[in-house]
Motif scaffolding. Structure first.
Motif, PDB file in Angstrom:
ATOM      1  N   ALA A   1      13.585 -11.361  -1.560  1.00  0.00           N
ATOM      2  CA  ALA A   1      13.359 -12.465  -2.496  1.00  0.00           C
ATOM      3  C   ALA A   1      14.718 -12.965  -2.947  1.00  0.00           C
ATOM      4  O   ALA A   1      15.686 -12.200  -3.013  1.00  0.00           O
ATOM      5  CB  ALA A   1      12.532 -12.005  -3.691  1.00  0.00           C
ATOM      6  N   SER A   2      14.799 -14.238  -3.271  1.00  0.00           N
ATOM      7  CA  SER A   2      16.079 -14.828  -3.666  1.00  0.00           C
ATOM      8  C   SER A   2      15.976 -15.479  -5.037  1.00  0.00           C
ATOM      9  O   SER A   2      14.879 -15.816  -5.502  1.00  0.00           O
ATOM     10  CB  SER A   2      16.530 -15.868  -2.636  1.00  0.00           C
ATOM     11  OG  SER A   2      15.592 -16.932  -2.559  1.00  0.00           O
ATOM     12  N   ALA A   3      17.123 -15.646  -5.665  1.00  0.00           N
ATOM     13  CA  ALA A   3      17.207 -16.328  -6.960  1.00  0.00           C
ATOM     14  C   ALA A   3      18.351 -17.326  -6.913  1.00  0.00           C
ATOM     15  O   ALA A   3      19.392 -17.070  -6.297  1.00  0.00           O
ATOM     16  CB  ALA A   3      17.431 -15.322  -8.085  1.00  0.00           C
ATOM     17  N   THR A   4      18.153 -18.470  -7.558  1.00  0.00           N
ATOM     18  CA  THR A   4      19.184 -19.505  -7.678  1.00  0.00           C
ATOM     19  C   THR A   4      19.345 -19.852  -9.151  1.00  0.00           C
ATOM     20  O   THR A   4      18.343 -19.931  -9.875  1.00  0.00           O
ATOM     21  CB  THR A   4      18.788 -20.773  -6.890  1.00  0.00           C
ATOM     22  OG1 THR A   4      18.512 -20.416  -5.537  1.00  0.00           O
ATOM     23  CG2 THR A   4      19.909 -21.797  -6.916  1.00  0.00           C
ATOM     24  N   TRP A   5      20.597 -20.051  -9.605  1.00  0.00           N
ATOM     25  CA  TRP A   5      20.804 -20.362 -11.024  1.00  0.00           C
ATOM     26  C   TRP A   5      21.924 -21.382 -11.199  1.00  0.00           C
ATOM     27  O   TRP A   5      22.777 -21.558 -10.330  1.00  0.00           O
ATOM     28  CB  TRP A   5      21.113 -19.089 -11.818  1.00  0.00           C
ATOM     29  CG  TRP A   5      22.349 -18.379 -11.337  1.00  0.00           C
ATOM     30  CD1 TRP A   5      23.648 -18.613 -11.707  1.00  0.00           C
ATOM     31  CD2 TRP A   5      22.404 -17.323 -10.375  1.00  0.00           C
ATOM     32  NE1 TRP A   5      24.506 -17.773 -11.040  1.00  0.00           N
ATOM     33  CE2 TRP A   5      23.774 -16.975 -10.223  1.00  0.00           C
ATOM     34  CE3 TRP A   5      21.438 -16.640  -9.638  1.00  0.00           C
ATOM     35  CZ2 TRP A   5      24.171 -15.973  -9.350  1.00  0.00           C
ATOM     36  CZ3 TRP A   5      21.842 -15.643  -8.766  1.00  0.00           C
ATOM     37  CH2 TRP A   5      23.202 -15.307  -8.630  1.00  0.00           C
TER      38      TRP A   5
ATOM     39  N   ALA B   1      21.449 -15.278  -5.215  1.00  0.00           N
ATOM     40  CA  ALA B   1      21.501 -13.868  -4.830  1.00  0.00           C
ATOM     41  C   ALA B   1      20.171 -13.485  -4.199  1.00  0.00           C
ATOM     42  O   ALA B   1      19.164 -14.188  -4.349  1.00  0.00           O
ATOM     43  CB  ALA B   1      21.796 -12.984  -6.041  1.00  0.00           C
ATOM     44  N   GLU B   2      20.180 -12.358  -3.508  1.00  0.00           N
ATOM     45  CA  GLU B   2      18.978 -11.904  -2.810  1.00  0.00           C
ATOM     46  C   GLU B   2      18.792 -10.409  -3.009  1.00  0.00           C
ATOM     47  O   GLU B   2      19.751  -9.635  -2.983  1.00  0.00           O
ATOM     48  CB  GLU B   2      19.102 -12.223  -1.314  1.00  0.00           C
ATOM     49  CG  GLU B   2      17.857 -11.943  -0.497  1.00  0.00           C
ATOM     50  CD  GLU B   2      18.009 -12.404   0.948  1.00  0.00           C
ATOM     51  OE1 GLU B   2      17.592 -13.530   1.264  1.00  0.00           O
ATOM     52  OE2 GLU B   2      18.580 -11.628   1.748  1.00  0.00           O
TER      53      GLU B   2
ATOM     54  N   ASP C   1       0.825  -1.208   0.000  1.00  0.00           N
ATOM     55  CA  ASP C   1       0.000   0.000   0.000  1.00  0.00           C
ATOM     56  C   ASP C   1       0.856   1.254   0.000  1.00  0.00           C
ATOM     57  O   ASP C   1       0.338   2.366  -0.090  1.00  0.00           O
ATOM     58  CB  ASP C   1      -0.916   0.008   1.231  1.00  0.00           C
ATOM     59  CG  ASP C   1      -2.036  -1.025   1.127  1.00  0.00           C
ATOM     60  OD1 ASP C   1      -2.439  -1.355  -0.005  1.00  0.00           O
ATOM     61  OD2 ASP C   1      -2.505  -1.505   2.172  1.00  0.00           O
ATOM     62  N   ALA C   2       2.162   1.095   0.116  1.00  0.00           N
ATOM     63  CA  ALA C   2       3.068   2.245   0.090  1.00  0.00           C
ATOM     64  C   ALA C   2       3.088   2.871  -1.304  1.00  0.00           C
ATOM     65  O   ALA C   2       2.808   2.202  -2.307  1.00  0.00           O
ATOM     66  CB  ALA C   2       4.472   1.813   0.485  1.00  0.00           C
ATOM     67  N   ASP C   3       3.429   4.151  -1.377  1.00  0.00           N
ATOM     68  CA  ASP C   3       3.490   4.841  -2.671  1.00  0.00           C
ATOM     69  C   ASP C   3       4.541   4.212  -3.573  1.00  0.00           C
ATOM     70  O   ASP C   3       4.350   4.082  -4.783  1.00  0.00           O
ATOM     71  CB  ASP C   3       3.800   6.331  -2.461  1.00  0.00           C
ATOM     72  CG  ASP C   3       2.649   7.067  -1.773  1.00  0.00           C
ATOM     73  OD1 ASP C   3       1.499   6.590  -1.881  1.00  0.00           O
ATOM     74  OD2 ASP C   3       2.914   8.090  -1.126  1.00  0.00           O
ATOM     75  N   SER C   4       5.673   3.828  -2.982  1.00  0.00           N
ATOM     76  CA  SER C   4       6.740   3.200  -3.750  1.00  0.00           C
ATOM     77  C   SER C   4       7.680   2.490  -2.793  1.00  0.00           C
ATOM     78  O   SER C   4       7.606   2.677  -1.573  1.00  0.00           O
ATOM     79  CB  SER C   4       7.513   4.231  -4.579  1.00  0.00           C
ATOM     80  OG  SER C   4       8.188   5.145  -3.724  1.00  0.00           O
ATOM     81  N   VAL C   5       8.563   1.667  -3.348  1.00  0.00           N
ATOM     82  CA  VAL C   5       9.567   0.972  -2.540  1.00  0.00           C
ATOM     83  C   VAL C   5      10.941   1.252  -3.121  1.00  0.00           C
ATOM     84  O   VAL C   5      11.086   1.501  -4.327  1.00  0.00           O
ATOM     85  CB  VAL C   5       9.318  -0.553  -2.515  1.00  0.00           C
ATOM     86  CG1 VAL C   5       7.954  -0.869  -1.935  1.00  0.00           C
ATOM     87  CG2 VAL C   5       9.473  -1.164  -3.909  1.00  0.00           C
ATOM     88  N   THR C   6      11.950   1.248  -2.264  1.00  0.00           N
ATOM     89  CA  THR C   6      13.326   1.318  -2.749  1.00  0.00           C
ATOM     90  C   THR C   6      13.816  -0.111  -2.974  1.00  0.00           C
ATOM     91  O   THR C   6      13.465  -1.026  -2.225  1.00  0.00           O
ATOM     92  CB  THR C   6      14.245   2.019  -1.739  1.00  0.00           C
ATOM     93  OG1 THR C   6      14.198   1.319  -0.489  1.00  0.00           O
ATOM     94  CG2 THR C   6      13.800   3.457  -1.517  1.00  0.00           C
ATOM     95  N   VAL C   7      14.621  -0.291  -4.002  1.00  0.00           N
ATOM     96  CA  VAL C   7      15.106  -1.615  -4.367  1.00  0.00           C
ATOM     97  C   VAL C   7      16.607  -1.684  -4.106  1.00  0.00           C
ATOM     98  O   VAL C   7      17.369  -0.877  -4.650  1.00  0.00           O
ATOM     99  CB  VAL C   7      14.811  -1.919  -5.849  1.00  0.00           C
ATOM    100  CG1 VAL C   7      15.351  -3.302  -6.223  1.00  0.00           C
ATOM    101  CG2 VAL C   7      13.314  -1.822  -6.132  1.00  0.00           C
ATOM    102  N   THR C   8      17.003  -2.636  -3.274  1.00  0.00           N
ATOM    103  CA  THR C   8      18.416  -2.826  -2.967  1.00  0.00           C
ATOM    104  C   THR C   8      18.910  -4.084  -3.658  1.00  0.00           C
ATOM    105  O   THR C   8      18.373  -5.172  -3.424  1.00  0.00           O
ATOM    106  CB  THR C   8      18.638  -2.956  -1.448  1.00  0.00           C
ATOM    107  OG1 THR C   8      18.120  -1.776  -0.811  1.00  0.00           O
ATOM    108  CG2 THR C   8      20.115  -3.103  -1.126  1.00  0.00           C
ATOM    109  N   PRO C   9      19.937  -3.982  -4.506  1.00  0.00           N
ATOM    110  CA  PRO C   9      20.444  -5.154  -5.235  1.00  0.00           C
ATOM    111  C   PRO C   9      21.221  -6.086  -4.308  1.00  0.00           C
ATOM    112  O   PRO C   9      21.476  -5.749  -3.147  1.00  0.00           O
ATOM    113  CB  PRO C   9      21.365  -4.527  -6.281  1.00  0.00           C
ATOM    114  CG  PRO C   9      21.842  -3.266  -5.645  1.00  0.00           C
ATOM    115  CD  PRO C   9      20.673  -2.748  -4.840  1.00  0.00           C
ATOM    116  N   PRO C  10      21.620  -7.260  -4.792  1.00  0.00           N
ATOM    117  CA  PRO C  10      22.420  -8.184  -3.987  1.00  0.00           C
ATOM    118  C   PRO C  10      23.679  -7.518  -3.453  1.00  0.00           C
ATOM    119  O   PRO C  10      24.249  -6.622  -4.093  1.00  0.00           O
ATOM    120  CB  PRO C  10      22.763  -9.306  -4.969  1.00  0.00           C
ATOM    121  CG  PRO C  10      21.655  -9.264  -5.976  1.00  0.00           C
ATOM    122  CD  PRO C  10      21.293  -7.818  -6.120  1.00  0.00           C
TER     123      PRO C  10
END
Length: 468
Positions: free
Chosen positions: A314-318, A275-276, A226-235
């Motif tokens: 969130a995480s990713a595996t490859w 990575a997360e 419900d927030a106006d926006s979120v900040t995104v932090t890379p791995p």
């Protein structure tokens, strides 16, 4: 420091001692007392999203009496206050009457399904009470008039009456407010409550884990808030690994809005790995959200929120070949355990053993495995696999309330005294104070805090060298 009457929010001594014995038998020889607490700090307590807060104490309250076959127990009833990590304040009520509340316990915003509310047909009525009483309704004269309280309401009356009404639904408790005005409010709220749906989380990433091959976009992971926006932090190692967080157009993202789809852009030459990403925002947490602690501190439900910091990961595996697995976990009170979901985006089956049972997830499929647990049982298990996959989950299953139990003896005592758990500064807030049962309760709480849980290691079985 507040004063209190007696520890109402405590689990019965009989059941508490039994739970400790069960947990002790399960973990014997697995974790030392010292290692249990430290190790848990580095583990994943399910997939946390939303607000994380620290218990402060019972701030606005009055008195109530719990009626039981063993006698009457006078307790404090009202609003707790918690401080949000990163900024903000939450006000909460208790929805787990007989469990101890520990000062400075860490709480996480939790879906109803991960608490006793998930198996409570009246959970929606509790949300109605929260939305139609104090502090959401802070015009006490208007609230008193609606409830037919002729003498008016103080903040203490309003908080006590609201808590009593909630206990009648959360714990099926036979409980009355001591003050006549508070009792009249409790009766009005209890009789007027209607069923409402569970509120949405303040912030989530869906799904919490993805997988695939390097050289493309892994995802999407959808932002919901419900927030106006979120900040995104890379791995954390983005500069060395070359992994970027991008949108559908492949452009790097540093912020996003609700509904936005995020992807992990993994270089084609990246070695098998994971990575997360983290997103963070400032918003008010919806009234009715549950808050649970992994230290067996009593479950709370949100009554009010300032602008607060919320986050989600969130995480990713490859990997180039073999099984490529995304893992997530969530408490499932209806199922009596913890659900572990594994999605395999590779070209070989992902096979692991769980509690003596072998599970195999074919390439391109997803499967959820429920780890059965006893009530109050601590758990600590790890799943490993190719590409450095090493996911650990810890916690305590807390799905029942006193209304679903037997064998709890209630004592009527009046002298308050602090109880310490884990150090001199960790005062018991069961607010409601303490009693001669305190040594038993303290022993139970300490045992539960230091026990790391049964180490259930779910190890992927090797099929060929290329799958390692």
């Amino acid at each position: 420091m507040f004063s209190a009457l007696l520890s109402a929010c405590r689990r019965g001594a009989v059941r508490g001692a039994a739970a400790t014995l069960v947990s002790g038998l399960v973990v014997a020889g697995v974790l030392t007392a010292g290692a249990g607490t430290a190790a848990a700090a580095d583990a994943t307590a399910q997939n946390q999203s939303g607000a994380t807060a620290t218990m402060g104490g019972l701030k606005t309250y009055g008195a109530a009496v719990i009626h039981d076959d063993s006698g009457d127990l006078e307790v404090s009833a009202g609003l707790f206050e918690m401080s949000v990590d990163g900024g903000g304040t939450l006000q909460t009520y208790c929805v787990d009457l007989h469990n101890p509340t520990q000062q400075d316990a860490k709480y996480h915003e939790t879906p109803w399904s991960g608490t006793s509310l998930g198996v409570n047909k009246d959970a929606g009525r509790i949300r109605w009470i929260l939305q139609n009483s104090y502090p959401q309704v802070n015009d006490l004269a208007a609230l008193a008039a609606k409830a037919g309280v002729g003498g008016g309401l103080t903040e203490q009356d309003a908080a006590a009456g609201t808590q009593v009404a909630i206990w009648r639904y959360s714990d099926a408790a036979d409980v009355d407010a001591v003050d006549p005005q508070a009792e009249k409010l409790a009766d009005y709220l209890h009789k007027s409550a209607r069923d409402l749906a569970e509120p949405r989380a303040s912030l989530t990433l869906d799904p919490a884990a993805v997988s695939g091959r390097p050289g493309g976009l892994l995802g999407p992971v959808t932002v919901r808030t419900d927030a106006d926006s979120v900040t995104v932090t890379p791995p954390a190692d983005a500069e060395t690994s070359g992994v970027r967080i991008v949108g559908k157009d492949g452009k790097t993202l540093t912020s996003a809005k609700s509904g936005a789809e995020l992807f992990f852009d993994v270089p084609e030459d990246a070695a098998a790995g994971s990575a997360e990403l983290t997103v963070q925002a400032s918003t008010t947490v919806p009234v009715g959200r549950a808050f649970a602690s992994e230290s067996r501190s009593q479950t709370q439900i949100l009554a009010g929120s300032s602008e607060s910091t919320v986050s989600a990961t969130a995480s990713a595996t490859w990997a180039d070949q073999g099984a490529i697995t995304a893992l997530s976990a969530a408490k499932n009170c209806a199922g009596g355990g913890v659900d572990v979901t594994a999605t395999n985006e590779g070209d070989a089956a992902f096979t692991f053993e769980l509690l003596g049972v072998e599970h195999s997830i074919p390439a391109g499929e997803s499967q959820t495995v429920t780890i059965p647990l006893q009530e109050d049982q601590a758990y600590d298990f790890t799943i490993t696999g190719p590409g450095g996959l090493d996911k650990r989950f810890t916690g305590v299953l807390d799905c029942q309330t006193q209304g679903a139990e037997t064998g709890d003896a209630v004592q009527t005592l009046s002298e308050p005294s602090p109880m310490t758990v884990g150090g001199a500064s960790a005062t018991n807030l069961a607010e409601t104070g303490s009693s001669s049962a305190t040594p038993v309760i303290a022993g139970t709480a300490i045992a539960l805090v230091v026990i790391g849980g049964a180490a259930l290691v779910l190890v992927r079985k090797k099929k060929t060298p290329t799958q390692d």
